[in-house]
Design a protein around this motif. Structure first.
Motif, PDB file in Angstrom:
ATOM      1  N   ILE A  68      49.504  31.550 126.964  1.00 36.71           N
ATOM      2  CA  ILE A  68      48.548  32.189 126.530  1.00 36.71           C
ATOM      3  C   ILE A  68      48.906  33.155 125.129  1.00 36.71           C
ATOM      4  CG2 ILE A  68      46.898  34.078 127.190  1.00 36.71           C
ATOM      5  CD1 ILE A  68      47.574  33.468 130.202  1.00 36.71           C
ATOM      6  N   LYS A  69      48.079  33.010 124.182  1.00 36.97           N
ATOM      7  CA  LYS A  69      48.501  33.718 122.909  1.00 36.97           C
ATOM      8  C   LYS A  69      47.223  34.419 122.585  1.00 36.97           C
ATOM      9  CE  LYS A  69      50.177  32.564 118.323  1.00 36.97           C
ATOM     10  NZ  LYS A  69      50.570  31.448 117.376  1.00 36.97           N
ATOM     11  N   ILE A  70      47.631  35.664 122.216  1.00 33.94           N
ATOM     12  CA  ILE A  70      46.785  36.798 122.004  1.00 33.94           C
ATOM     13  C   ILE A  70      46.781  37.078 120.548  1.00 33.94           C
ATOM     14  CG2 ILE A  70      45.732  39.009 122.455  1.00 33.94           C
ATOM     15  CD1 ILE A  70      45.271  37.411 124.680  1.00 33.94           C
ATOM     16  N   ARG A  71      45.823  37.065 119.731  1.00 36.06           N
ATOM     17  CA  ARG A  71      45.841  37.313 118.272  1.00 36.06           C
ATOM     18  C   ARG A  71      44.686  38.134 117.999  1.00 36.06           C
ATOM     19  NH1 ARG A  71      43.070  34.271 114.622  1.00 36.06           N
ATOM     20  NH2 ARG A  71      44.481  34.741 112.982  1.00 36.06           N
ATOM     21  N   LYS A  72      45.015  38.906 116.937  1.00 31.69           N
ATOM     22  CA  LYS A  72      43.712  39.764 116.369  1.00 31.69           C
ATOM     23  C   LYS A  72      43.046  38.950 115.594  1.00 31.69           C
ATOM     24  CE  LYS A  72      43.074  44.135 113.982  1.00 31.69           C
ATOM     25  NZ  LYS A  72      43.814  45.315 113.521  1.00 31.69           N
ATOM     26  N   ARG A  73      41.752  38.983 115.690  1.00 36.34           N
ATOM     27  CA  ARG A  73      40.919  37.924 114.897  1.00 36.34           C
ATOM     28  C   ARG A  73      40.974  38.297 113.283  1.00 36.34           C
ATOM     29  NH1 ARG A  73      35.370  36.867 117.542  1.00 36.34           N
ATOM     30  NH2 ARG A  73      34.828  35.690 115.855  1.00 36.34           N
ATOM     31  N   GLY A  74      40.907  37.260 112.455  1.00 34.97           N
ATOM     32  CA  GLY A  74      40.965  37.848 111.033  1.00 34.97           C
ATOM     33  C   GLY A  74      41.439  36.386 110.169  1.00 34.97           C
ATOM     34  N   LEU A  75      41.941  36.589 109.035  1.00 36.52           N
ATOM     35  CA  LEU A  75      42.223  35.555 108.370  1.00 36.52           C
ATOM     36  C   LEU A  75      43.152  34.325 108.882  1.00 36.52           C
ATOM     37  CD1 LEU A  75      41.598  34.763 105.244  1.00 36.52           C
ATOM     38  CD2 LEU A  75      43.689  35.820 104.645  1.00 36.52           C
TER      39      LEU A  75
END
Length: 169
Positions: A68-75
């Motif tokens: 499971i990978k969580i990332r802030k949405r963006g570029l």
């Protein structure tokens, strides 16, 4: 040439800054199912609930999850590469348009190609840095319930609290 490169880097940087948002994207990798990207809706000891970008609500059990990978949405890398290439091409085309007599077409073609390639490289570097900076949390489960239970509490702060309603036409 230095000022043009500096202008290009600043434009890519400001594109990166403007593309940042406040919600988080989850990517669930599984050996049994297709990789899913979406918004985390629910976290419990029995598993997680994810709403993908098509509006489907999917439930994953720990025995189905590899990572499971969580990332802030963006570029993303692709978006940054395309915007850098477009910026370089636009800058080269603008400079090329200043040659009104068309005496130095070959030199302008080389300069435009060089600026486009520089923009692509700068955009790719910006995208890689953005991807690394936006990654917030990775939970390696490897289909093990013990690994999931050891780290699932850390997922709770990334649960999407915004309710989305889907309207079918």
């Amino acid at each position: 040439m230095k000022s043009l490169l500096l202008l290009l880097l600043f434009s890519i940087f400001f594109t990166t800054v403007n593309a940042q948002s406040k919600d988080f994207e989850i990517k669930v990798v599984s050996k049994k199912y297709q990789t899913v990207k979406g918004l985390l809706q629910k976290v419990s000891p029995e598993g997680i609930g994810v709403e993908d970008y098509k509006g489907n609500y999917l439930t994953f059990r720990p025995s189905e999850i590899t990572r499971i990978k969580i990332r802030k949405r963006g570029l993303t890398i692709g978006e940054a590469t395309l915007s850098g290439g477009a910026a370089g091409l636009g800058l080269g085309a603008t400079i090329w348009s200043l040659d009104s007599e068309g005496n130095s077409t070959k030199e302008m073609l080389v300069l435009t190609s060089l600026l486009t390639a520089t923009g692509v490289v700068a955009g790719t570097i910006t995208g890689v840095i953005s991807e690394i900076a936006n990654t917030k949390f990775t939970l390696i489960v490897n289909e093990s319930e013990e690994n999931y239970k050891a780290g699932y509490k850390q997922l709770e702060k990334y649960v999407n609290l915004v309710i989305t309603e889907h309207v079918n036409p």
